[in-house]
Write a protein that holds these residues in place. Structure first.
Motif, PDB file in Angstrom:
ATOM      1  N   ALA A  47       0.834  -1.199   0.000  1.00  0.00           N
ATOM      2  CA  ALA A  47       0.000   0.000   0.000  1.00  0.00           C
ATOM      3  C   ALA A  47       0.868   1.249   0.000  1.00  0.00           C
ATOM      4  O   ALA A  47       1.914   1.309   0.657  1.00  0.00           O
ATOM      5  N   GLU A  48       0.426   2.237  -0.773  1.00  0.00           N
ATOM      6  CA  GLU A  48       1.134   3.513  -0.839  1.00  0.00           C
ATOM      7  C   GLU A  48       0.476   4.576   0.029  1.00  0.00           C
ATOM      8  O   GLU A  48       1.120   5.563   0.383  1.00  0.00           O
ATOM      9  N   ALA A  49      -0.794   4.403   0.359  1.00  0.00           N
ATOM     10  CA  ALA A  49      -1.521   5.331   1.233  1.00  0.00           C
ATOM     11  C   ALA A  49      -2.644   4.540   1.910  1.00  0.00           C
ATOM     12  O   ALA A  49      -3.314   3.735   1.273  1.00  0.00           O
ATOM     13  N   VAL A  50      -2.837   4.789   3.213  1.00  0.00           N
ATOM     14  CA  VAL A  50      -3.832   4.063   4.004  1.00  0.00           C
ATOM     15  C   VAL A  50      -4.602   5.081   4.835  1.00  0.00           C
ATOM     16  O   VAL A  50      -4.030   6.045   5.366  1.00  0.00           O
ATOM     17  N   ALA A  51      -5.915   4.857   4.968  1.00  0.00           N
ATOM     18  CA  ALA A  51      -6.768   5.709   5.801  1.00  0.00           C
ATOM     19  C   ALA A  51      -7.792   4.831   6.489  1.00  0.00           C
ATOM     20  O   ALA A  51      -8.231   3.813   5.948  1.00  0.00           O
ATOM     21  N   ILE A  52      -8.174   5.229   7.706  1.00  0.00           N
ATOM     22  CA  ILE A  52      -9.200   4.521   8.486  1.00  0.00           C
ATOM     23  C   ILE A  52     -10.357   5.481   8.705  1.00  0.00           C
ATOM     24  O   ILE A  52     -10.210   6.505   9.378  1.00  0.00           O
ATOM     25  N   ASN A  53     -11.486   5.164   8.091  1.00  0.00           N
ATOM     26  CA  ASN A  53     -12.681   6.020   8.189  1.00  0.00           C
ATOM     27  C   ASN A  53     -12.353   7.469   7.838  1.00  0.00           C
ATOM     28  O   ASN A  53     -12.824   8.407   8.481  1.00  0.00           O
TER      29      ASN A  53
END
Length: 314
Positions: A191-197
């Motif tokens: 993954a190059e970018a991760v977000a949670i909600n």
């Protein structure tokens, strides 16, 4: 002893009872038995002797009157204070809503200013420098990114516990460690970018829990939780083959927790808030003493530098 006269019946000799024999035969005085019988008769009829009944009835009546008076005073005081409590509660609710609206306005204003700064910076920099800066912002989480990726959804299991016995209750809630494991597995899958909600993760992001609230970078998020990641096309396969995905599938099967993975096209992950930068500052040099020798700890040869940490990692 004289012989009985002819024609008269013989009378047997009468002996008086022995004192000790009578004492062991009837140890209690007859008055005790009479008193016990009188108490039993009074208890069976439900009446108490007059000289004992009046004090008991008087005390009971006084206690009942006092309790009734206390209940009446408490009720009156509660009803008198109710308008004040309602007004205070309404004032607090109004303040909370006002602060929430103010926070939303400030967040919107901060996003506008951030975009304005980006435009001004791009205009001031050359094309190559601006592109390089955007790439660095995207890789560090400080810039908004778009692309195809994967969304991992986790949700708490429905409450199946018995309301009376509590049977069936178990670890059916999503834990902060579950979100940590999924995020780390996505990073490992490319993954190059991760977000949670919608909360973008950076190298200094934290995922913690406070009571029943889940915090991402000290901002609360609520379930169901969606961990969105942008990366190569092979990211989903690598994630599903990971140890964390196998563990989450096993937990979902045992506890009823919801766990799903799907591909998503044209994801948009927002930028993370700008971190609070901290800088190292040189310590104040000690003033020289009267003898020309510096005052301070022995062996110090010059000023030292104090470095403050920039934040805690996961």
């Amino acid at each position: 002893m004289s012989a009985p006269e002819p024609g008269k019946p013989r009378q047997d000799r009468v002996y008086a009872p022995d004192f000790l024999t009578e004492l062991f035969r009837n140890p209690l005085d007859p008055g005790y038995a009479d008193a016990a019988a009188a108490r039993q008769r009074s208890a069976s009829t439900g009446r108490v002797a007059g000289w004992r009944a009046w004090p008991t009835r008087s005390v009971s009546l006084v206690v009942l009157v006092m309790l009734g008076f206390l209940f009446a005073v408490a009720y009156r005081q509660t009803m008198a204070d109710e308008p004040g409590r309602s007004q205070a509660r309404s004032g607090l609710v109004a303040q909370i809503k006002e602060r929430e609206n103010q926070t939303d306005r400030l967040s919107t204003r901060a996003d506008q200013l951030r975009e304005e700064v980006s435009r001004q910076r791009d205009a001031a920099l050359s094309g190559t420098a601006a592109a390089r800066l955007r790439d660095m912002e995207a890789s560090t989480g400080l810039g908004r990114v778009r692309g195809d990726g994967v969304v991992v959804r986790l949700a708490d299991a429905p409450d199946k516990a018995d309301a009376v016995t509590g049977a069936g209750a178990g670890p059916s809630r999503v834990l902060y460690s579950d979100l940590q494991g999924v995020a780390n597995a996505l990073w490992s899958a490319g993954a190059e970018a991760v977000a949670i909600n919608g909360q973008r993760l950076t190298s200094t992001s934290t995922i913690r829990s406070a009571g029943e609230a889940m915090l991402v970078d000290f901002r609360p998020v609520t379930g169901p939780y969606e961990v969105s990641a942008i990366g190569p096309g092979s990211m989903r396969r690598k994630f599903e083959d990971s140890r964390n995905a196998a563990l989450m599938r096993e937990v979902a099967q045992k506890t009823g927790l919801s766990f799903g993975v799907r591909e998503a096209d044209d994801l948009t992950l927002p930028a993370a808030p700008e971190p609070q930068l901290r800088y190292a500052k040189p310590s104040v040099s000690p003033s020289p003493s009267a003898s020309g020798v510096r005052s301070g700890s022995p062996g110090s040869s010059g000023p030292t530098t104090t470095v403050s940490p920039s934040g805690g990692g996961r």
